[in-house]
Scaffold this motif. Structure first.
Motif, short mmCIF file in Angstrom:
data_model
loop_
_atom_site.label_atom_id
_atom_site.label_comp_id
_atom_site.label_asym_id
_atom_site.label_seq_id
_atom_site.Cartn_x
_atom_site.Cartn_y
_atom_site.Cartn_z
N CYS A 95 -24.23 -22.63 31.56
CA CYS A 95 -24.40 -22.85 30.11
C CYS A 95 -23.54 -24.02 29.64
CB CYS A 95 -24.08 -21.58 29.33
SG CYS A 95 -25.36 -20.32 29.46
N LEU A 96 -22.34 -24.14 30.19
CA LEU A 96 -21.50 -25.28 29.82
C LEU A 96 -22.13 -26.59 30.27
CD1 LEU A 96 -17.89 -23.94 30.53
CD2 LEU A 96 -18.86 -24.61 28.32
N ARG A 97 -22.68 -26.62 31.48
CA ARG A 97 -23.33 -27.85 31.97
C ARG A 97 -24.58 -28.20 31.16
NH1 ARG A 97 -21.52 -25.77 36.97
NH2 ARG A 97 -23.52 -24.77 37.39
N GLN A 98 -25.25 -27.16 30.64
CA GLN A 98 -26.45 -27.39 29.85
C GLN A 98 -26.12 -27.54 28.36
OE1 GLN A 98 -29.78 -25.02 31.09
NE2 GLN A 98 -30.83 -25.25 29.15
N HIS A 99 -24.85 -27.41 28.01
CA HIS A 99 -24.37 -27.54 26.63
C HIS A 99 -24.96 -26.48 25.71
CE1 HIS A 99 -22.53 -31.27 27.88
NE2 HIS A 99 -23.70 -31.66 28.34
N TYR A 101 -24.26 -23.12 23.63
CA TYR A 101 -23.16 -22.35 23.03
C TYR A 101 -21.81 -22.80 23.59
CZ TYR A 101 -27.24 -19.45 22.06
OH TYR A 101 -28.48 -19.00 21.67
N GLU A 102 -21.60 -24.10 23.53
CA GLU A 102 -20.43 -24.70 24.19
C GLU A 102 -19.10 -24.10 23.77
OE1 GLU A 102 -20.09 -29.11 25.83
OE2 GLU A 102 -21.32 -28.97 24.02
N THR A 103 -18.90 -23.93 22.49
CA THR A 103 -17.62 -23.39 22.00
C THR A 103 -17.39 -21.99 22.57
OG1 THR A 103 -17.93 -24.63 19.96
CG2 THR A 103 -16.27 -22.91 19.92
#
Length: 114
Positions: A95-99, A101-103
């Motif tokens: 999910c971080l790599r796909q941006h 719900y980054e926070t």
């Protein structure tokens, strides 16, 4: 009749995964979609995942406004909501790599490393 229902369900899953694959052709860094396809996650499960993330994101923003700095209870809630096929670390990183719900996932990444 059961076989027909099962077959329809499998076709729907394949159609959903095909849509994700087409999106990935245009943007190959969609790691969460890749994970969804690899683990055989359905569109309904992804919708439920997105709803949970939206809810957790709102809770986190409210808690941040109230001065909270640790979000382990939200992370536990997240862990309890994940489909059994998914590994929390893989989900957070994809999910971080796909941006997505980054926070939220930046905070959950901290929980993974604690």
């Amino acid at each position: 009749m059961d076989k027909l229902v099962e077959l329809q369900s499998r076709v729907q899953l394949l159609e959903y995964h095909q849509k994700l694959l087409l999106k990935m052709l245009a943007a190959p860094n969609l790691d969460f979609y890749r994970l969804v396809i690899e683990k055989g996650i359905s569109e309904q499960e992804v919708q439920a995942f997105n709803e949970i993330c939206e809810d957790l994101n709102k809770k986190m923003e409210k808690q941040k406004a109230e001065g909270f700095i640790h979000f382990h209870p939200l992370f536990i809630e997240f862990l309890n909501s994940l489909p059994a096929e998914l590994d929390a670390k893989e989900v957070v990183q994809s999910c971080l790599r796909q941006h997505l719900y980054e926070t939220l996932f930046l905070e959950f990444n901290k929980c993974l490393n604690d």
